[in-house]
Design a protein around this motif. Structure first.
Motif, PDB file in Angstrom:
ATOM      1  N   LEU A  35       0.847  -1.190   0.000  1.00 57.50           N
ATOM      2  CA  LEU A  35       0.000   0.000   0.000  1.00 57.50           C
ATOM      3  C   LEU A  35       0.886   1.246   0.000  1.00 57.50           C
ATOM      4  O   LEU A  35       2.082   1.182   0.335  1.00 57.50           O
ATOM      5  CB  LEU A  35      -0.905   0.018   1.240  1.00 57.50           C
ATOM      6  CG  LEU A  35      -1.830  -1.199   1.416  1.00 57.50           C
ATOM      7  CD1 LEU A  35      -1.205  -2.243   2.301  1.00 57.50           C
ATOM      8  CD2 LEU A  35      -3.181  -0.776   1.958  1.00 57.50           C
ATOM      9  N   VAL A  38      -3.164   6.089   2.383  1.00 53.54           N
ATOM     10  CA  VAL A  38      -4.511   5.733   2.849  1.00 53.54           C
ATOM     11  C   VAL A  38      -5.150   7.036   3.312  1.00 53.54           C
ATOM     12  O   VAL A  38      -4.692   7.651   4.283  1.00 53.54           O
ATOM     13  CB  VAL A  38      -4.467   4.717   4.002  1.00 53.54           C
ATOM     14  CG1 VAL A  38      -5.885   4.422   4.492  1.00 53.54           C
ATOM     15  CG2 VAL A  38      -3.773   3.426   3.563  1.00 53.54           C
ATOM     16  N   TRP A  41     -10.882   9.962  -0.299  1.00 52.90           N
ATOM     17  CA  TRP A  41     -10.697  10.321  -1.713  1.00 52.90           C
ATOM     18  C   TRP A  41     -11.031  11.791  -1.939  1.00 52.90           C
ATOM     19  O   TRP A  41     -12.064  12.288  -1.492  1.00 52.90           O
ATOM     20  CB  TRP A  41     -11.575   9.401  -2.581  1.00 52.90           C
ATOM     21  CG  TRP A  41     -11.655   9.815  -4.010  1.00 52.90           C
ATOM     22  CD1 TRP A  41     -12.782  10.075  -4.724  1.00 52.90           C
ATOM     23  CD2 TRP A  41     -10.555  10.021  -4.902  1.00 52.90           C
ATOM     24  NE1 TRP A  41     -12.457  10.433  -6.014  1.00 52.90           N
ATOM     25  CE2 TRP A  41     -11.100  10.421  -6.145  1.00 52.90           C
ATOM     26  CE3 TRP A  41      -9.171   9.931  -4.779  1.00 52.90           C
ATOM     27  CZ2 TRP A  41     -10.299  10.708  -7.248  1.00 52.90           C
ATOM     28  CZ3 TRP A  41      -8.372  10.237  -5.875  1.00 52.90           C
ATOM     29  CH2 TRP A  41      -8.936  10.609  -7.092  1.00 52.90           C
ATOM     30  N   ILE A  54      -5.670   4.383  -1.402  1.00 53.13           N
ATOM     31  CA  ILE A  54      -6.976   3.788  -1.125  1.00 53.13           C
ATOM     32  C   ILE A  54      -7.613   4.549   0.032  1.00 53.13           C
ATOM     33  O   ILE A  54      -6.938   5.295   0.754  1.00 53.13           O
ATOM     34  CB  ILE A  54      -6.876   2.287  -0.770  1.00 53.13           C
ATOM     35  CG1 ILE A  54      -6.087   2.073   0.521  1.00 53.13           C
ATOM     36  CG2 ILE A  54      -6.276   1.493  -1.928  1.00 53.13           C
ATOM     37  CD1 ILE A  54      -6.244   0.682   1.125  1.00 53.13           C
ATOM     38  N   THR A  55      -8.905   4.336   0.200  1.00 54.47           N
ATOM     39  CA  THR A  55      -9.610   5.006   1.289  1.00 54.47           C
ATOM     40  C   THR A  55      -9.465   4.185   2.574  1.00 54.47           C
ATOM     41  O   THR A  55      -9.219   2.973   2.527  1.00 54.47           O
ATOM     42  CB  THR A  55     -11.106   5.138   0.967  1.00 54.47           C
ATOM     43  OG1 THR A  55     -11.679   3.827   0.888  1.00 54.47           O
ATOM     44  CG2 THR A  55     -11.335   5.887  -0.335  1.00 54.47           C
ATOM     45  N   TYR A  58     -11.724   1.192   2.461  1.00 53.11           N
ATOM     46  CA  TYR A  58     -11.271   0.019   1.701  1.00 53.11           C
ATOM     47  C   TYR A  58     -10.216  -0.761   2.490  1.00 53.11           C
ATOM     48  O   TYR A  58     -10.197  -1.992   2.455  1.00 53.11           O
ATOM     49  CB  TYR A  58     -10.738   0.420   0.317  1.00 53.11           C
ATOM     50  CG  TYR A  58     -10.501  -0.795  -0.562  1.00 53.11           C
ATOM     51  CD1 TYR A  58     -11.535  -1.695  -0.813  1.00 53.11           C
ATOM     52  CD2 TYR A  58      -9.252  -1.060  -1.102  1.00 53.11           C
ATOM     53  CE1 TYR A  58     -11.328  -2.832  -1.592  1.00 53.11           C
ATOM     54  CE2 TYR A  58      -9.039  -2.190  -1.889  1.00 53.11           C
ATOM     55  CZ  TYR A  58     -10.084  -3.073  -2.129  1.00 53.11           C
ATOM     56  OH  TYR A  58      -9.876  -4.189  -2.890  1.00 53.11           O
ATOM     57  N   GLY A 318      -5.555   1.507  -5.923  1.00 52.14           N
ATOM     58  CA  GLY A 318      -6.660   2.446  -5.771  1.00 52.14           C
ATOM     59  C   GLY A 318      -7.647   2.447  -6.916  1.00 52.14           C
ATOM     60  O   GLY A 318      -8.757   2.955  -6.783  1.00 52.14           O
ATOM     61  N   GLN A 321     -10.823  -0.686  -6.012  1.00 51.15           N
ATOM     62  CA  GLN A 321     -11.205  -0.784  -4.604  1.00 51.15           C
ATOM     63  C   GLN A 321     -12.552  -1.480  -4.446  1.00 51.15           C
ATOM     64  O   GLN A 321     -13.529  -0.871  -4.020  1.00 51.15           O
ATOM     65  CB  GLN A 321     -11.233   0.608  -3.969  1.00 51.15           C
ATOM     66  CG  GLN A 321      -9.864   1.289  -3.983  1.00 51.15           C
ATOM     67  CD  GLN A 321      -9.865   2.604  -3.242  1.00 51.15           C
ATOM     68  OE1 GLN A 321     -10.092   2.649  -2.048  1.00 51.15           O
ATOM     69  NE2 GLN A 321      -9.620   3.687  -3.946  1.00 51.15           N
TER      70      GLN A 321
END
Ligand code: ZN
Length: 347
Positions: A35, A38, A41, A54-55, A58, A318, A321
């Protein structure tokens, strides 16, 4: 092209459940997850680096899926020990975060704590020092700021419209692979020049990356380990051997002296075959790293015990997701197809 194939693959797995059938053969011992950012978005219309974020939601969904599928969440030390053990055991997953972004401490760490999930942050010392540029974000900023991108790449003069989010995306997609093909210093010079002409600031490390105080604070969490990700984030395979070795050895020494504990795991910057190959795998071994991870996609098999400095990872991307995408990756089925059944990609 690659994204289209991936989309078709995920749709096929979802429709057929094929990945669940083959998982006992293809999922291996476990996986190392890769990753970067984080964070919530932003909604940006032009976001060519979105694959690197990514959120928080997720991340929760990924951790929940791992637990539901009976994976043990382990540190890189434990992943190393399990790969080296004479027999396999329960499947395991190790979480790794590259580059040392501040949003990992802010948004990911609380979720990881809730799941009691160990994790490794691969730190680029030049980012923590706030001296090394994040060239892929500089390129993004330059294209965002410009209405037309005028640049000469490898002797070819380009003039790319960039007046709309769609045109910017097309310009970035055109530029990125050409620039990546250049010698690293040339690529970085062209991007810095383009950003300067666009009026952009070179402040990404300061804005986005943890400094040493923040890293020391996060490293107090027993779940958090700090790994090595070089000094300047170079594509190591493009540089001479002395530079390559210095990037590995010096960054490790700096991290160990700054944080007062051993840093025995390494992640190669960029990490694809044009950035890390046989020479880098051997150097990491000679320098005594317990493990080194690439960005080559794949899950872990017992055979990887003999190639601990050439480990694959699952990119938590991303652009994908969805629970289905992660389940398909974790099954190992896409890589079994992609590599035609070959389990190791280590040379
Ligand atoms: Zn990186």
């Amino acid at each position: 092209m690659k994204q289209t194939i991936l989309a078709a693959g995920f749709a096929l797995f979802r429709a057929t459940g094929l990945h669940r059938l083959v998982a006992p053969l293809t999922a291996g011992e476990g996986a190392i997850l890769m990753l970067h950012h984080v964070r919530p978005w932003s909604g940006a219309a032009f976001a060519p680096n979105r694959l690197l974020e990514i959120t928080p939601e997720y991340l929760e969904s990924v951790l929940g899926a791992l637990v539901a599928q009976g994976y043990d969440l382990v540190s890189m030390d434990e992943a190393h020990a399990r790969l080296k053990a004479p027999r396999g055991g329960r499947r395991f997953a190790a979480l790794t975060f590259d580059d040392g972004y501040r949003d990992v401490a802010q948004f990911a760490a609380p979720i990881l704590r809730r799941f009691r999930a160990p994790y490794t942050i691969f730190v680029t010392t030049g980012f923590a020092d706030q001296t090394a540029p994040l060239w892929w974000l500089e390129l993004e900023d330059a294209v965002r700021l410009l209405d037309r991108v005028e640049i000469s790449v490898g002797g070819e003069a380009l003039s790319l419209p960039a007046g709309t989010p769609e045109a910017k995306a097309a310009a970035f997609a055109r530029l990125y692979p050409s620039l990546r093909g250049l010698p690293e210093d040339e690529m970085r010079g062209l991007i810095a020049d383009l950003l300067a002409r666009a009026g952009g600031a070179r402040d990404h490390a300061a804005r986005l990356c943890m400094d040493w105080t923040e890293l020391a604070e996060l490293a107090r969490d027993p779940l958090c380990a700090i790994g090595v990700h070089t000094i300047t984030h170079p594509m190591l395979a493009k540089h001479d051997a002395a530079t390559m070795r210095r990037e590995l050895a010096e960054s490790r020494a700096v991290i160990e002296s700054r944080l007062g504990r051993p840093a025995t795991h390494l992640a190669y910057p960029v990490g694809d075959p044009t950035s890390a190959g046989a020479r880098e795998f051997a150097a990491a071994r000679e320098l005594g790293f317990a493990s080194a991870v690439t960005t080559r996609p794949g899950v872990l098999f017992r055979g990887h015990a003999a190639h601990m400095t050439a480990l694959p990872r699952l990119s938590i991307n991303g652009l994908w997701q969805t629970p289905g995408a992660f389940e398909a990756l974790l099954s190992g089925a896409p890589f079994a197809l992609w590599n035609r059944g070959r389990r190791l990609n280590v040379s």
